[in-house]
Each structure stands twice: as structure tokens, then as C-alpha cells.
Design an enzyme around this catalytic site. Structure first.
Site, PDB file in Angstrom:
ATOM      1  N   GLU A  23       0.829  -1.308   0.155  1.00  0.00           N
ATOM      2  CA  GLU A  23       0.082  -0.027  -0.002  1.00  0.00           C
ATOM      3  C   GLU A  23       0.899   1.226   0.064  1.00  0.00           C
ATOM      4  OE1 GLU A  23      -3.184   0.545   2.978  1.00  0.00           O
ATOM      5  OE2 GLU A  23      -3.818   2.081   1.760  1.00  0.00           O
ATOM      6  N   CYS A 231      -6.930   1.600   1.836  1.00  0.00           N
ATOM      7  CA  CYS A 231      -7.659   2.988   1.975  1.00  0.00           C
ATOM      8  C   CYS A 231      -7.267   3.860   0.700  1.00  0.00           C
ATOM      9  CB  CYS A 231      -7.557   3.650   3.359  1.00  0.00           C
ATOM     10  SG  CYS A 231      -8.196   2.641   4.541  1.00  0.00           S
ATOM     11  N   ASN A 349     -12.229  -1.961  -1.182  1.00  0.00           N
ATOM     12  CA  ASN A 349     -11.375  -2.334   0.057  1.00  0.00           C
ATOM     13  C   ASN A 349     -12.439  -2.069   1.277  1.00  0.00           C
ATOM     14  OD1 ASN A 349      -9.076  -2.734   1.822  1.00  0.00           O
ATOM     15  ND2 ASN A 349      -9.381  -0.566   2.265  1.00  0.00           N
ATOM     16  N   GLU A 350     -12.603  -2.875   2.019  1.00  0.00           N
ATOM     17  CA  GLU A 350     -13.508  -2.737   3.411  1.00  0.00           C
ATOM     18  C   GLU A 350     -14.516  -1.960   3.280  1.00  0.00           C
ATOM     19  OE1 GLU A 350     -10.353  -1.083   6.233  1.00  0.00           O
ATOM     20  OE2 GLU A 350      -9.567  -2.987   6.551  1.00  0.00           O
TER      21      GLU A 350
HETATM   22  O1  AHR Z   1      -3.131  -1.526   6.279  1.00  0.00           O
HETATM   23  C1  AHR Z   1      -3.410  -0.308   6.655  1.00  0.00           C
HETATM   24  C2  AHR Z   1      -5.016  -0.067   6.453  1.00  0.00           C
HETATM   25  O2  AHR Z   1      -5.826  -1.031   7.150  1.00  0.00           O
HETATM   26  C3  AHR Z   1      -5.254  -0.254   4.967  1.00  0.00           C
HETATM   27  O3  AHR Z   1      -5.295   0.762   4.160  1.00  0.00           O
HETATM   28  C4  AHR Z   1      -6.754  -0.456   5.226  1.00  0.00           C
HETATM   29  O4  AHR Z   1      -7.400  -1.517   4.368  1.00  0.00           O
HETATM   30  C5  AHR Z   1      -6.958  -1.118   6.782  1.00  0.00           C
HETATM   31  O5  AHR Z   1      -7.962  -0.362   7.364  1.00  0.00           O
END
Ligand code: AHR
Length: 626
Positions: A23, A231, A349-350
Site C-alpha cells: 500500500e 484505503c 477495500n473494506e
Molecule cells: O493496512 C492499513 C489499512 O488498514 C489499510 O489501508 C486498510 O485496508 C485497513 O483498514
């Protein structure tokens, strides 16, 4: 305590069980894996309006010698901001003489540029001036006092009257890990600058990846890489999300963007193409996380989602299309005529709980499956404890328990998951202990995570892939804690969680043997056994992994059935242990190897053997098989 292993009963572990998750967080890429030394190379970290934020560029000189501003005068359509320097002094003048060394601007990179003696750096910049130019381009020490390497850009009044790209190679005659790039002159006039880049020549295969950090990834033998976030993909607001189209093509034409979740500007030198290249260089399956119209604070309604769906389809064509397809031709022009092997798309994502997630997801799912039936699609909704109400090949599962004991207990998380031959499998794409137990990456956290991973191995009939998160942290910008790899401009080390992952790098594609632990409830032990053929020495090995999570030593009696005693080669066998005196021990730049695996011989390797497990230890017994 007894561990019984049946070598005749096994099943294949998925080929891509363990991988990595990259990330753009903590300056993992910009100022990290991506070797670009200049930060904010286009002067637009404030966005496309002027005045833009030129940070961390800094003016050399005072008001009477130089006036600097940002203007919308670049030759690049997607990043119009350029820097204008009005040089008011002149070394030839009698009234306003430039200070020694001249005036101009310098860029300190990301908390200092790592400039090393003997190494060569490629500097590229774009320049315009209606007057004669005499510009010095130099790498200096952090205070600007010591010149490490320098070059000159000189020209007549007509030579740079249009924007001109200038490239030079500079070899350093000294070392400063916190150096800077200076652009200075002592000649009166106006100079515009834009898209200034400085890269070490020595990157992995010339692909732009910082070699030391790349090799730490390579050493993990990751079977997949999920990218570019987290994120980061969603954005706090959708307008600040990662947009792949803006990150491809020549680097100087990329717009860059402000990642508003982790709160920093990225020039997007590490763009979609570079992520695909990184996957290929690592021999890892690329897992592309697409934004499906859901940010943290805003969403696109399903009735309006089609442009986002088309955007994802175009991104797949960019990766996989033939060199004469619309988007495949852009990839080919960037130097990769052959398609990349993109086979997995994670949709969002999430975001499962968000109002438009499911509706949007289904539009993505059917459109992608229609065009690319082989692509595996990953949903954000957790299917570990209940069936998904929508089609998916995998579902994402993230877990960040705030204490080690909870992570240890999660080693049983998937024991209860319903087994079905056709149901989606779990993609544990983010896991880590957080909170006080984790510190800045503690041994205790790593031990609990190892138990969790053994649990995933044992459940690898329903778990397809797993990756730790986050992967990288630039020590100067800890947005998230802990992380697997810590670095600054020139150093790097693995946290215990990084080293813990080394115990699992042979597991993907190996055979999982049936194993049973018999112990009373006072013992906290988790174990697994695999066999695999080593690609390094071609040997065949049995690896028994055991986490002794308890605070007492354990005498473990191991019996392996289904193997003849003489099939074991004790001299080629070894024991690898990760342990530490204090649970909260961490590695650091000063002590990078405080908590690392230690290898010793295993002379008593046999089908029946007893080994002593240290309190609080992760152990691998690698038994060489004839
Ligand atoms: O790994 C850090 C963050 O944790 C990531 O961006 C997100 O997917 C999770 O909430």
C-alpha cells in the site's frame, strides 16, 4: 506433549497462499521502494491551481536576489504547474551581485537524498528561458556546503525558448545519506523549471525499484502482490482516490495526486504499469484492487456506476490486451508488448457495509466475468462465518487484533468455516497485531501472527491467500504502526513480523500433512507439517513448524508415520528458531538483527524424536528426506 504426523495423508496447499500487500502508506512507494529522489518533482503538490505548494523545494537566495513563484505554464497538459524563477542578481553586475554559489532552489528529497560515492544518478529536467542560461545542477551535502556531483546547463538566448528536456548523468565523489539536489545560477534572467527527476542508475533491472528494498521483498518469495492499497484505493473523498489512467504513460506527463487518507502527495512515478512490472519482477501474481465508486466519505450510486466499471475493464485491457488493442498499445509503448498475467481483481477495500457497495460490486462482477471469464474476483464481504449473498471467487478478510492473545486465538478462526467445494475462499489480505503488544514491531506480535498463519495453513482448504499489512514504513513518516519493513533513505531492516513470514515461504504449493497435537490445556502450542521440493537444492524436505506460545519450555515428542526411518537424512536437517529474551524486543537501525531466525543442526532428526522448544518460540524443523 506429543505431535503425530501422518506423511501418507496430505493435500496440496494453494499455490499462492502467502504473498505481500503493498500500500502507498507511510511513504512506502514515494520516498521508498520507488527510487525517485526528488519529492514533488512537478511543483504541484498543492494541486493544479496556483499558487501551488512547492514543498519541500526551498529557495536559495533572498528577496533582492531571486523571486520564485508557481505558474500554470508547463508544457504538460495533465500537470500545468511549473516553477518560475526571476533571478534579480548577476555575477557580472556591479550593483546586485549574486551570493557565492548562486541563487535558485533545492530539493531535499524525502527526508534527505541518499547520495553515495561512486554511484551515478540520472537527472532529468524540463527548462524554458528566453535568455541565455547558465544553470548548475548539483548534488550537495544536507547543508548545501559540500558538492558531491555537479553538471551545467548552458545555452544561448534562443536555445531554451521552448520547453526543453535536458538529461545528465552525475557521478558522486562523496557520500551523504541526507543530500539534496540544487539548481542554481548567478546570471540575471527568468528560468522556468518543471518535472525535475533524479534517480540512481542502479535500480532493480533498471525498473526503478530501490534495490535493497526490492531484495527484501524477493527474499520472502511472495506468490502474489496485492496493490496499490487499502484505503489508498478508496480515498477519503473519491476525487483523491488512486486513478490508474493518471499514473501511466511517460512519468513527466502524470498528474500526481494527493492521497487524502494517508495525507501526502505522490508524483505517481510508481503507477499502475510499475505495479504490474513489480509483480512480474517478483514472480508474484498481481492482485489489482480497483475502486468501485466507494470512498470513505462519498459514493457513486449504482445507477451511475458504469463509467467506473468501464474504467476497470480498460485497466484490465491495459494489463492483458494485445499490443494493438486500445489500452494494450499504451502498455506496449511503455516497453512491455507482452501482456502482464493479471488474473485477480479485488473490487473495493473494506466497503462491504456501505450502501452502494453490493450493487456496484455486482455491476463490476458481471462485466468483468463477461469480458474475462478466467479473472478471479474478490468481494469485500466476509464469508468466513456466513455465506455470501452474491457471487465471488474469494472474499477479503482483514484482522488487526489489538493484542497478541487475540491473534493467537484467531489461529482457529477458519476451523469453523463451512466447507464447500464451490464456495468462495478467504483472502486474508491484511493481518497484524496492533496496539501495545505490537510496539513498533515486537517479537510477541510476530509469535502470535505465526500461530495465526499456521492456522491458515491448516485451513488452506478454505483459505486461498494471506498477506501481512502494512508492508513498509519510511521511519520519517509513520502513519501506521507496526509494519513489516522499516527504512530510511539508505538503511532498512525487517521487524520480527517480517522474519516470521520467512518461516512460511516454502508453504505455497507444498503438501500439508495431517498432524495432531496432544497436550493438556496448560500448553499453548500450534503446529503444522508440510513436505516440499526445494527449488534451491532440489532436495525433498519435511518442515514441522511449531509455535510454543507458552512461557515454559516444552519437550515435544514427534512421531512421523508413513516414512521409513532410513528415508531421513539427519546431516542435511536443521532447526530454525525465532525467539527473544523479552517479548517486546524489536529490531532497529542500530540492532537490525536483534530478533531474527537462528539456524542450527538437527542431528537427532528421525521419524521418532524429541525436541525441546524454548518458551515463547517459533520453530521450524527442516528434515531432509532421501
Ligand atoms: O493496512 C492499513 C489499512 O488498514 C489499510 O489501508 C486498510 O485496508 C485497513 O483498514
Amino acid at each position: 506433549v506429543q505431535l503425530s504426523i501422518d506423511s501418507s495423508a496430505g493435500r496440496r496447499i494453494p499455490d499462492s497462499l502467502f504473498g505481500i500487500f503493498f500500500e502507498e502508506i507511510n511513504h512506502a512507494g514515494a520516498g521508498g521502494l520507488w527510487a525517485e529522489l526528488v519529492s514533488n518533482r512537478g511543483f504541484e503538490s498543492g494541486g493544479s491551481s496556483t499558487p501551488s505548494n512547492m514543498d519541500p523545494w526551498t529557495i536559495i537566495g533572498n528577496e533582492s536576489s531571486i523571486f520564485v513563484k508557481t505558474e500554470l505554464s508547463s508544457c504538460f497538459d495533465r500537470n500545468k504547474v511549473a516553477l518560475r524563477m526571476d533571478i534579480l542578481c548577476d555575477s557580472e553586475s556591479s550593483s546586485n551581485v549574486c551570493p557565492a554559489g548562486g541563487v535558485g532552489v533545492y530539493n531535499p528529497g524525502y527526508w534527505g537524498m541518499n547520495i553515495e560515492e561512486g554511484k551515478t544518478y540520472k537527472v532529468v529536467l524540463h527548462i524554458k528561458s528566453l535568455e541565455a542560461v547558465d544553470l548548475s545542477v548539483s548534488f550537495t551535502s544536507s547543508d548545501g556546503m559540500r558538492q558531491l556531483a555537479s553538471g551545467k546547463i548552458t545555452g544561448t538566448s534562443s536555445q531554451f525558448s521552448n520547453w526543453t528536456k535536458v538529461e545528465m548523468l552525475l557521478q558522486s565523489k562523496g557520500t551523504d545519506h541526507a543530500g539534496r539536489l540544487q539548481l542554481t545560477t548567478s546570471r540575471k534572467g527568468v528560468i522556468w523549471l518543471d518535472q525535475v527527476s533524479a534517480m540512481p542508475l542502479d535500480t532493480y533491472k533498471g525498473h526503478g525499484f530501490r534495490k535493497d528494498l526490492f531484495s527484501m521483498l524477493q527474499d520472502l518469495k511472495p506468490r502474489f502482490i496485492r496493490f496499490p492499497g487499502g484505503c489508498f484505493v478508496e480515498g477519503e473523498w473519491l476525487r483523491n482516490a488512486f486513478r490508474w489512467r493518471e499514473t501511466i504513460g511517460p512519468w513527466e506527463e502524470r498528474s500526481g495526486h494527493f492521497g487524502d487518507v494517508w495525507f501526502y502527495w505522490t508524483d505517481d512515478g510508481l503507477g499502475y504499469y510499475e505495479f504490474l512490472q513489480l509483480s512480474e519482477d517478483l514472480g508474484a501474481v498481481p492482485i489489482w484492487v480497483v475502486n468501485n465508486g466507494v470512498g470513505h466519505r462519498d459514493q457513486v450510486a449504482t445507477s451511475n456506476i458504469l463509467p467506473f466499471v468501464q474504467d476497470a475493464l480498460d485497466s484490465i485491457e491495459f494489463a492483458r490486451g494485445s499490443a494493438d488493442s486500445k489500452w494494450g498499445s499504451v502498455r506496449a509503448a511503455m516497453g512491455h508488448p507482452e501482456p502482464f498475467n493479471l488474473s485477480h481483481i479485488a473490487v473495493g477495500n473494506e466497503d462491504c457495509g456501505k450502501p452502494y457497495y453490493r450493487g456496484n460490486y455486482l455491476k463490476f462482477f458481471y462485466a468483468i466475468k463477461d469480458a474475462y471469464p478466467d479473472i478471479k474476483i474478490i468481494s469485500n464481504c466476509d464469508g468466513s462465518s456466513r455465506q455470501l449473498d452474491h457471487p465471488a471467487d474469494m472474499y477479503d478478510f482483514h484482522t488487526y487484533p489489538n493484542n497478541a492473545n487475540s491473534m493467537f486465538s484467531l489461529s482457529h478462526q477458519f476451523d469453523r468455516t463451512t466447507r464447500s467445494s464451490s464456495g468462495p475462499k478467504a483472502f486474508v489480505s491484511e493481518y497484524a497485531v496492533t496496539g501495545n503488544d505490537a510496539g513498533h514491531g515486537s517479537f510477541l506480535a510476530a509469535l502470535a501472527e505465526a500461530a495465526f498463519l499456521i492456522g491458515l495453513e491448516l485451513n488452506s482448504d478454505v483459505v486461498e491467500m494471506a498477506s501481512y499489512a502494512p508492508l513498509f514504513v519510511n521511519d520519517n513518516d509513520r502513519r501506521w504502526n507496526p509494519d513489516a519493513i522499516v527504512f530510511n533513505s539508505w538503511q532498512q531492516y525487517g521487524t520480527p513480523s517480517y522474519w516470521m513470514q520467512h518461516f512460511f515461504k516454502e508453504s505455497s504449493g507444498a503438501t500439508l500433512l495431517q498432524s495432531t497435537v496432544q497436550a493438556n490445556s496448560s500448553v499453548s502450542l500450534v503446529a503444522s507439517a508440510i513436505t516440499w521440493q526445494s527449488s534451491e537444492d532440489d532436495g525433498f524436505y519435511l518442515r514441522i513448524k511449531v509455535v510454543n506460545y507458552g512461557s515454559s519450555a516444552v519437550n515435544l515428542k514427534i512421531s512421523v508415520s508413513g516414512l521409513s526411518p532410513n528415508s531421513i537424512n539427519p546431516t542435511g536437517s536443521k532447526k530454525i528458531i525465532l525467539t527473544s529474551t523479552n517479548l517486546m524486543d524489536e529490531n532497529s537501525f542500530k540492532e537490525p538483527n536483534k530478533v531474527v531466525p537462528v539456524v542450527s543442526a538437527l542431528p537427532n532428526a528421525a521419524t521418532d524424536m524429541t525436541v525441546q522448544l524454548s518458551p515463547r518460540s517459533l520453530n521450524a524443523l527442516d528434515i531432509s528426506l532421501n
